[in-house]
Motif scaffolding. Sequence first.
Motif, PDB file in Angstrom:
ATOM      1  N   LEU A 157      39.638  41.405  66.678  1.00 42.00           N
ATOM      2  CA  LEU A 157      39.333  40.393  65.680  1.00 42.00           C
ATOM      3  C   LEU A 157      39.486  38.993  66.371  1.00 42.00           C
ATOM      4  CD1 LEU A 157      39.181  39.990  62.450  1.00 42.00           C
ATOM      5  CD2 LEU A 157      41.683  39.760  62.296  1.00 42.00           C
ATOM      6  N   ALA A 158      38.713  38.043  65.972  1.00 43.70           N
ATOM      7  CA  ALA A 158      38.689  36.810  66.420  1.00 43.70           C
ATOM      8  C   ALA A 158      38.478  35.690  65.320  1.00 43.70           C
ATOM      9  CB  ALA A 158      37.599  36.895  67.810  1.00 43.70           C
ATOM     10  N   PHE A 159      38.771  34.723  65.675  1.00 48.86           N
ATOM     11  CA  PHE A 159      38.258  33.464  64.668  1.00 48.86           C
ATOM     12  C   PHE A 159      37.351  32.595  65.373  1.00 48.86           C
ATOM     13  CE2 PHE A 159      42.353  34.820  63.168  1.00 48.86           C
ATOM     14  CZ  PHE A 159      42.073  35.150  61.912  1.00 48.86           C
ATOM     15  N   LYS A 160      36.287  31.986  64.337  1.00 52.66           N
ATOM     16  CA  LYS A 160      35.295  31.177  65.031  1.00 52.66           C
ATOM     17  C   LYS A 160      35.242  29.846  64.186  1.00 52.66           C
ATOM     18  CE  LYS A 160      31.857  34.823  66.203  1.00 52.66           C
ATOM     19  NZ  LYS A 160      30.599  35.401  65.795  1.00 52.66           N
ATOM     20  N   CYS A 161      34.914  28.956  65.045  1.00 52.48           N
ATOM     21  CA  CYS A 161      34.831  27.509  64.473  1.00 52.48           C
ATOM     22  C   CYS A 161      33.747  27.327  63.332  1.00 52.48           C
ATOM     23  CB  CYS A 161      34.214  26.615  65.619  1.00 52.48           C
ATOM     24  SG  CYS A 161      34.128  24.820  65.194  1.00 52.48           S
ATOM     25  N   LYS A 162      34.365  26.535  62.539  1.00 53.82           N
ATOM     26  CA  LYS A 162      33.807  26.707  61.078  1.00 53.82           C
ATOM     27  C   LYS A 162      32.369  25.486  61.125  1.00 53.82           C
ATOM     28  CE  LYS A 162      36.851  22.997  59.262  1.00 53.82           C
ATOM     29  NZ  LYS A 162      37.640  22.446  57.997  1.00 53.82           N
ATOM     30  N   TYR A 163      32.417  24.903  62.366  1.00 49.70           N
ATOM     31  CA  TYR A 163      31.377  23.978  62.456  1.00 49.70           C
ATOM     32  C   TYR A 163      30.066  24.547  63.475  1.00 49.70           C
ATOM     33  CZ  TYR A 163      34.450  20.551  60.395  1.00 49.70           C
ATOM     34  OH  TYR A 163      35.615  20.229  59.695  1.00 49.70           O
ATOM     35  N   GLU A 167      50.421  28.986  85.379  1.00 52.27           N
ATOM     36  CA  GLU A 167      51.962  28.259  85.643  1.00 52.27           C
ATOM     37  C   GLU A 167      52.130  27.425  84.355  1.00 52.27           C
ATOM     38  OE1 GLU A 167      53.887  29.371  87.645  1.00 52.27           O
ATOM     39  OE2 GLU A 167      52.405  30.600  88.691  1.00 52.27           O
ATOM     40  N   ALA A 168      51.105  27.203  83.581  1.00 56.78           N
ATOM     41  CA  ALA A 168      51.363  26.165  82.416  1.00 56.78           C
ATOM     42  C   ALA A 168      52.563  26.655  81.481  1.00 56.78           C
ATOM     43  CB  ALA A 168      49.974  26.176  81.652  1.00 56.78           C
ATOM     44  N   GLU A 169      53.071  25.721  80.839  1.00 59.63           N
ATOM     45  CA  GLU A 169      54.444  25.830  80.182  1.00 59.63           C
ATOM     46  C   GLU A 169      53.744  26.399  78.925  1.00 59.63           C
ATOM     47  OE1 GLU A 169      56.409  22.062  79.566  1.00 59.63           O
ATOM     48  OE2 GLU A 169      56.949  21.839  81.751  1.00 59.63           O
ATOM     49  N   PHE A 170      54.869  27.273  78.556  1.00 58.61           N
ATOM     50  CA  PHE A 170      54.437  28.108  77.223  1.00 58.61           C
ATOM     51  C   PHE A 170      55.718  28.292  76.529  1.00 58.61           C
ATOM     52  CE2 PHE A 170      55.338  31.199  80.058  1.00 58.61           C
ATOM     53  CZ  PHE A 170      55.550  32.347  79.212  1.00 58.61           C
ATOM     54  N   ASP A 171      55.594  28.763  75.130  1.00 51.89           N
ATOM     55  CA  ASP A 171      56.622  29.244  74.212  1.00 51.89           C
ATOM     56  C   ASP A 171      56.077  30.648  73.895  1.00 51.89           C
ATOM     57  OD1 ASP A 171      58.192  30.022  72.449  1.00 51.89           O
ATOM     58  OD2 ASP A 171      58.488  28.148  71.290  1.00 51.89           O
ATOM     59  N   GLU A 172      56.931  31.640  74.406  1.00 55.73           N
ATOM     60  CA  GLU A 172      56.660  33.038  74.048  1.00 55.73           C
ATOM     61  C   GLU A 172      56.392  33.196  72.672  1.00 55.73           C
ATOM     62  OE1 GLU A 172      61.195  34.779  74.316  1.00 55.73           O
ATOM     63  OE2 GLU A 172      59.689  35.411  75.651  1.00 55.73           O
ATOM     64  N   LYS A 173      56.893  32.706  71.844  1.00 56.93           N
ATOM     65  CA  LYS A 173      56.853  32.663  70.193  1.00 56.93           C
ATOM     66  C   LYS A 173      55.375  32.502  69.800  1.00 56.93           C
ATOM     67  CE  LYS A 173      61.882  32.284  68.929  1.00 56.93           C
ATOM     68  NZ  LYS A 173      62.489  31.495  68.280  1.00 56.93           N
ATOM     69  N   ASP A 174      54.610  31.482  70.650  1.00 55.22           N
ATOM     70  CA  ASP A 174      53.322  31.244  70.439  1.00 55.22           C
ATOM     71  C   ASP A 174      52.360  32.241  70.900  1.00 55.22           C
ATOM     72  OD1 ASP A 174      54.222  28.891  69.332  1.00 55.22           O
ATOM     73  OD2 ASP A 174      54.020  27.834  71.147  1.00 55.22           O
ATOM     74  N   LEU A 175      52.786  33.325  71.437  1.00 50.50           N
ATOM     75  CA  LEU A 175      51.797  34.368  71.998  1.00 50.50           C
ATOM     76  C   LEU A 175      51.719  35.538  71.143  1.00 50.50           C
ATOM     77  CD1 LEU A 175      52.872  34.314  75.897  1.00 50.50           C
ATOM     78  CD2 LEU A 175      51.097  33.037  74.676  1.00 50.50           C
ATOM     79  N   VAL A 176      50.630  35.659  70.311  1.00 52.04           N
ATOM     80  CA  VAL A 176      50.677  36.390  69.265  1.00 52.04           C
ATOM     81  C   VAL A 176      49.119  37.000  69.100  1.00 52.04           C
ATOM     82  CG1 VAL A 176      50.886  36.802  66.685  1.00 52.04           C
ATOM     83  CG2 VAL A 176      52.597  35.045  67.566  1.00 52.04           C
ATOM     84  N   CYS A 177      49.220  38.322  69.192  1.00 54.43           N
ATOM     85  CA  CYS A 177      47.887  38.819  69.147  1.00 54.43           C
ATOM     86  C   CYS A 177      47.057  38.953  67.881  1.00 54.43           C
ATOM     87  CB  CYS A 177      47.878  40.504  69.632  1.00 54.43           C
ATOM     88  SG  CYS A 177      48.874  41.467  68.344  1.00 54.43           S
ATOM     89  N   GLY A 178      45.633  39.181  67.660  1.00 54.74           N
ATOM     90  CA  GLY A 178      44.897  38.913  66.423  1.00 54.74           C
ATOM     91  C   GLY A 178      45.565  39.713  65.179  1.00 54.74           C
ATOM     92  N   ALA A 179      45.978  41.013  65.830  1.00 53.12           N
ATOM     93  CA  ALA A 179      46.370  42.081  64.827  1.00 53.12           C
ATOM     94  C   ALA A 179      47.754  41.420  64.035  1.00 53.12           C
ATOM     95  CB  ALA A 179      46.696  43.287  65.370  1.00 53.12           C
ATOM     96  N   CYS A 180      48.485  40.734  64.765  1.00 53.16           N
ATOM     97  CA  CYS A 180      49.894  40.244  64.244  1.00 53.16           C
ATOM     98  C   CYS A 180      49.815  38.919  63.657  1.00 53.16           C
ATOM     99  CB  CYS A 180      50.822  40.169  65.337  1.00 53.16           C
ATOM    100  SG  CYS A 180      51.339  41.814  66.152  1.00 53.16           S
ATOM    101  N   CYS A 222      30.481  27.759  65.198  1.00 54.03           N
ATOM    102  CA  CYS A 222      30.448  29.204  65.242  1.00 54.03           C
ATOM    103  C   CYS A 222      30.848  29.822  66.616  1.00 54.03           C
ATOM    104  CB  CYS A 222      29.174  29.946  64.628  1.00 54.03           C
ATOM    105  SG  CYS A 222      29.336  31.513  63.471  1.00 54.03           S
ATOM    106  N   GLU A 223      31.334  28.954  67.359  1.00 52.10           N
ATOM    107  CA  GLU A 223      31.914  29.699  68.746  1.00 52.10           C
ATOM    108  C   GLU A 223      33.180  29.897  68.441  1.00 52.10           C
ATOM    109  OE1 GLU A 223      30.557  29.673  71.898  1.00 52.10           O
ATOM    110  OE2 GLU A 223      28.697  29.046  70.954  1.00 52.10           O
ATOM    111  N   TYR A 224      33.715  30.772  69.430  1.00 47.52           N
ATOM    112  CA  TYR A 224      35.059  31.442  69.182  1.00 47.52           C
ATOM    113  C   TYR A 224      36.120  30.449  69.158  1.00 47.52           C
ATOM    114  CZ  TYR A 224      33.842  36.063  70.102  1.00 47.52           C
ATOM    115  OH  TYR A 224      32.976  37.378  69.846  1.00 47.52           O
ATOM    116  N   ALA A 225      37.080  30.125  68.227  1.00 44.13           N
ATOM    117  CA  ALA A 225      38.130  29.277  67.925  1.00 44.13           C
ATOM    118  C   ALA A 225      39.167  29.643  68.856  1.00 44.13           C
ATOM    119  CB  ALA A 225      38.758  29.139  66.706  1.00 44.13           C
TER     120      ALA A 225
END
Length: 256
Positions: free
Chosen positions: A245-251, A214-227, A253-256
């Motif tokens: 495709l996923a991004f990792k923390c630069k410190y 139920e957390a508030e969200f902006d649907e424009k923020d919901l973007v998949c890795g491909a987009c 190496c955990e998933y960002a």
Amino acid sequence: WKLSLKCRWCSNVLLNTNTSTSTSSTSTSSSCHNIECQEKDEIVCQKILSCGCPCNGIKNELDCLPCLTCNLHQADDYCTICYIESLNEAPCIQLSSCSHIYHYQCLINKISAEYSGARINFKYLHCDIDRKEYQHISLQHIKKKSLQKKEIITQLASKRLKHENRLNDVPLKDKKSDYYQKPQEYALHLYLFFTCYKCTLPYFAGGYQCQGNEAEFDEKDLVCGACQPKPENVKECKIHGQSWLAFKCKYCCEYA
């Protein structure tokens, strides 16, 4: 008032029965000119039951709904979806999966509205009383799109469960668990999937603990890795494309 002819649906007195009755030539009872009452007349079964009461089911059913008054004694019970009208105030269907009765239009509206919040879930396809999936021949057309989406997400969640080596998690092995030997249901519980704002496809968005439903969200923020925009040196995976495709923390190496 007791002796007067009243609308079948809203119980308003029909002052002029020549002009206030249903426009349907095959109607089993009178109804007023209220738009909602006329809409109910369009979908209600036109048969008279053996007890003498008009059928409260919907048209074209092979087997009529048992009489809500004489057989089931539920005519005055409220529909547990709307909680506004009793069952006899609108056409109903009896689910073949669990025998519970709901207003037909309430079910259609609930399934059409789908889920609320950012997280894709399929609770709206299940009975409010015993959580079994709604089953009735008249609902097949409205459920089709949701079931196709559920199949896609189930496959994605199952792949994620296997990828993370969680097929031996305690809930899947514990006989007292709700997910005992049910890896697909466990995966759907475990992972979040959102609908991408850009491509409108479902995508993996982390574990269920990452965000409340139920957390508030902006649907424009919901973007998949491909987009999502990517640096020029990021290459597409030859096996999985961009969907994993996923991004990792630069410190760390955990998933960002």
